[in-house]
Scaffold this motif. Sequence first.
Motif, mmCIF file in Angstrom:
data_model
loop_
_atom_site.group_PDB
_atom_site.id
_atom_site.type_symbol
_atom_site.label_atom_id
_atom_site.label_comp_id
_atom_site.label_asym_id
_atom_site.label_seq_id
_atom_site.Cartn_x
_atom_site.Cartn_y
_atom_site.Cartn_z
ATOM 1 N N LYS A 209 54.927 20.497 34.133
ATOM 2 C CA LYS A 209 55.442 20.784 32.789
ATOM 3 C C LYS A 209 54.773 22.048 32.254
ATOM 4 C CE LYS A 209 56.098 15.848 31.651
ATOM 5 N NZ LYS A 209 57.095 15.688 32.699
ATOM 6 N N LEU A 210 55.593 23.014 31.819
ATOM 7 C CA LEU A 210 55.069 24.300 31.348
ATOM 8 C C LEU A 210 55.511 24.549 29.909
ATOM 9 C CD1 LEU A 210 55.815 26.393 34.594
ATOM 10 C CD2 LEU A 210 53.576 25.577 33.809
ATOM 11 N N ASP A 211 55.442 23.529 29.065
ATOM 12 C CA ASP A 211 55.958 23.631 27.698
ATOM 13 C C ASP A 211 55.119 22.768 26.765
ATOM 14 O OD1 ASP A 211 57.062 20.843 27.572
ATOM 15 O OD2 ASP A 211 58.140 21.599 29.310
ATOM 16 N N LYS A 212 55.614 22.596 25.546
ATOM 17 C CA LYS A 212 54.860 21.912 24.495
ATOM 18 C C LYS A 212 54.583 20.442 24.809
ATOM 19 C CE LYS A 212 55.037 21.276 19.494
ATOM 20 N NZ LYS A 212 55.997 21.280 18.373
ATOM 21 N N ASP A 213 55.272 19.858 25.788
ATOM 22 C CA ASP A 213 54.923 18.485 26.170
ATOM 23 C C ASP A 213 53.449 18.384 26.597
ATOM 24 O OD1 ASP A 213 57.154 16.996 25.556
ATOM 25 O OD2 ASP A 213 57.999 16.999 27.582
ATOM 26 N N ARG A 214 52.851 19.499 27.054
ATOM 27 C CA ARG A 214 51.431 19.458 27.435
ATOM 28 C C ARG A 214 50.576 19.177 26.194
ATOM 29 N NH1 ARG A 214 51.253 20.364 32.573
ATOM 30 N NH2 ARG A 214 49.062 19.815 32.478
ATOM 31 N N PHE A 215 51.024 19.693 25.039
ATOM 32 C CA PHE A 215 50.339 19.412 23.764
ATOM 33 C C PHE A 215 50.723 18.024 23.261
ATOM 34 C CE2 PHE A 215 50.911 19.365 19.112
ATOM 35 C CZ PHE A 215 49.607 19.546 18.682
ATOM 36 N N ARG A 216 52.047 17.732 23.229
ATOM 37 C CA ARG A 216 52.500 16.444 22.691
ATOM 38 C C ARG A 216 51.824 15.277 23.414
ATOM 39 N NH1 ARG A 216 57.767 18.857 23.568
ATOM 40 N NH2 ARG A 216 58.562 19.771 21.623
ATOM 41 N N ARG A 217 51.676 15.414 24.736
ATOM 42 C CA ARG A 217 51.200 14.296 25.560
ATOM 43 C C ARG A 217 49.755 14.458 26.013
ATOM 44 N NH1 ARG A 217 56.716 13.360 29.257
ATOM 45 N NH2 ARG A 217 58.140 13.602 27.501
ATOM 46 N N ASP A 218 49.031 15.416 25.438
ATOM 47 C CA ASP A 218 47.620 15.651 25.799
ATOM 48 C C ASP A 218 47.427 15.825 27.305
ATOM 49 O OD1 ASP A 218 46.686 15.440 23.126
ATOM 50 O OD2 ASP A 218 46.769 13.259 23.261
ATOM 51 N N LEU A 219 48.239 16.709 27.902
ATOM 52 C CA LEU A 219 48.155 16.907 29.349
ATOM 53 C C LEU A 219 47.158 17.993 29.744
ATOM 54 C CD1 LEU A 219 51.984 16.732 30.216
ATOM 55 C CD2 LEU A 219 50.293 14.906 30.414
ATOM 56 N N GLY A 220 46.611 18.724 28.728
ATOM 57 C CA GLY A 220 45.653 19.797 29.037
ATOM 58 C C GLY A 220 46.355 21.076 29.473
ATOM 59 N N ASP A 221 45.544 22.133 29.641
ATOM 60 C CA ASP A 221 46.071 23.443 30.083
ATOM 61 C C ASP A 221 47.263 23.923 29.249
ATOM 62 O OD1 ASP A 221 44.225 23.437 32.123
ATOM 63 O OD2 ASP A 221 45.652 22.839 33.680
ATOM 64 N N VAL A 222 47.218 23.688 27.935
ATOM 65 C CA VAL A 222 48.362 24.051 27.093
ATOM 66 C C VAL A 222 48.512 25.572 27.037
ATOM 67 C CG1 VAL A 222 49.457 23.715 24.862
ATOM 68 C CG2 VAL A 222 47.898 21.985 25.706
ATOM 69 N N GLU A 223 47.415 26.267 26.674
ATOM 70 C CA GLU A 223 47.466 27.738 26.559
ATOM 71 C C GLU A 223 47.872 28.352 27.891
ATOM 72 O OE1 GLU A 223 44.974 25.957 25.140
ATOM 73 O OE2 GLU A 223 44.906 26.641 23.050
ATOM 74 N N GLU A 224 47.316 27.803 28.971
ATOM 75 C CA GLU A 224 47.608 28.337 30.315
ATOM 76 C C GLU A 224 49.094 28.236 30.615
ATOM 77 O OE1 GLU A 224 45.161 26.346 29.483
ATOM 78 O OE2 GLU A 224 43.319 27.268 30.244
ATOM 79 N N ALA A 225 49.717 27.122 30.218
ATOM 80 C CA ALA A 225 51.150 26.932 30.496
ATOM 81 C C ALA A 225 51.979 27.974 29.746
ATOM 82 C CB ALA A 225 51.577 25.519 30.111
ATOM 83 N N TYR A 226 51.658 28.197 28.463
ATOM 84 C CA TYR A 226 52.417 29.190 27.676
ATOM 85 C C TYR A 226 52.247 30.585 28.296
ATOM 86 C CZ TYR A 226 53.737 26.091 23.776
ATOM 87 O OH TYR A 226 54.302 25.104 23.011
ATOM 88 N N THR A 227 50.999 30.889 28.701
ATOM 89 C CA THR A 227 50.721 32.206 29.287
ATOM 90 C C THR A 227 51.460 32.367 30.623
ATOM 91 O OG1 THR A 227 48.553 32.137 28.243
ATOM 92 C CG2 THR A 227 48.828 33.745 30.007
ATOM 93 N N GLU A 228 51.468 31.306 31.412
ATOM 94 C CA GLU A 228 52.153 31.322 32.714
ATOM 95 C C GLU A 228 53.651 31.615 32.552
ATOM 96 O OE1 GLU A 228 50.991 30.685 35.893
ATOM 97 O OE2 GLU A 228 53.024 30.767 36.735
ATOM 98 N N VAL A 229 54.278 30.896 31.627
ATOM 99 C CA VAL A 229 55.720 31.058 31.408
ATOM 100 C C VAL A 229 56.030 32.480 30.919
ATOM 101 C CG1 VAL A 229 57.602 30.302 29.921
ATOM 102 C CG2 VAL A 229 56.141 28.614 30.998
ATOM 103 N N MET A 230 55.207 32.986 29.996
ATOM 104 C CA MET A 230 55.415 34.342 29.464
ATOM 105 C C MET A 230 55.271 35.367 30.585
ATOM 106 S SD MET A 230 56.065 35.899 26.618
ATOM 107 C CE MET A 230 56.875 37.354 27.187
ATOM 108 N N GLY A 231 54.256 35.187 31.421
ATOM 109 C CA GLY A 231 54.014 36.112 32.542
ATOM 110 C C GLY A 231 55.201 36.144 33.497
ATOM 111 N N ARG A 232 55.738 34.961 33.784
ATOM 112 C CA ARG A 232 56.869 34.924 34.717
ATOM 113 C C ARG A 232 58.095 35.615 34.122
ATOM 114 N NH1 ARG A 232 57.287 29.131 37.785
ATOM 115 N NH2 ARG A 232 55.065 28.621 37.851
#
Length: 237
Positions: A209-232
């Motif tokens: 999951k590379l979206d806000k579900d990482r925040f909603r569900r406390d999955l960690g690596d939230v900032e990293e996921a947003y940065t990853e998606v933007m980079g791609r």
Amino acid sequence: MEKKNMLYEGKAKKVYETEDPEVLIVSYKDDATAFNGQKKGSITGKGVINNRMSNMLMKVLEQKGVPTHYIEELNDRETAVKRVKILPLEVIVRNISAGSFAKRYGVEEGIVFEHPTVEFSYKNDDLGDPLLNDDHVLALKLCDREELKTVRDYALKINDLLTEVWGRCGITLVDFKVEFGWLADHTIVLADEISPDTCRLWDSETGKKLDKDRFRRDLGDVEEAYTEVMGRLETIS
Ligand code: TMP
Ligand code: ASP
């Protein structure tokens, strides 16, 4: 262009008037909420990413025939947009079961639909954004029948275009929410934002999951996921 008085502060953005009555400035915050504001937090750098990403995607949609509110990116967090009156509808398109769909209908996440589904909910935080069918939208006079068709057609076209863009990034577009607005002349344009706050984005290879579900569900690596998606997205642009 200069910000004048603040018109509105939402959960993730502030909106300002400008000297031009038809132009507003949107300012993206790092604040994040979930579950109708019950969960609160902050995602460092989110405002900068969502501003840039939403603008990039709106430009693509505009080029492909979906009118949007986008005018011009002003800086890292701020964008000039056309003033609209927001239709009180959250328009959600789903390609794969997840989130409230999986919960409501008691199915697992990850079921790939044969055709995308479009659903509407009433944009009303006090009522918890209740689900609406087409007849409910018309009965409540939230828009007329022709406008509802326009909104549905745009939503499906946006789904096709975004699925293609994210596909080139190695990302599966699971579902997303969009909002539309009326310009002064009553034409309907895409408004609000398109970002990992408003889309479910899964890595096409791993399903991560590379979206806000990482925040909603406390999955960690939230900032990293947003940065990853933007980079791609930047690599394919
Ligand atoms: P849902 O499965 O929780 O109904 O969410 C569907 C999509 O809509 C998902 O991509 C997240 C997005 N969404 C928003 O943008 N804002 C919201 O307030 C909610 C509940 C969902
Ligand atoms: N932003 C929404 C809220 O706080 C919900 C969400 O995105 O899950 O209510």
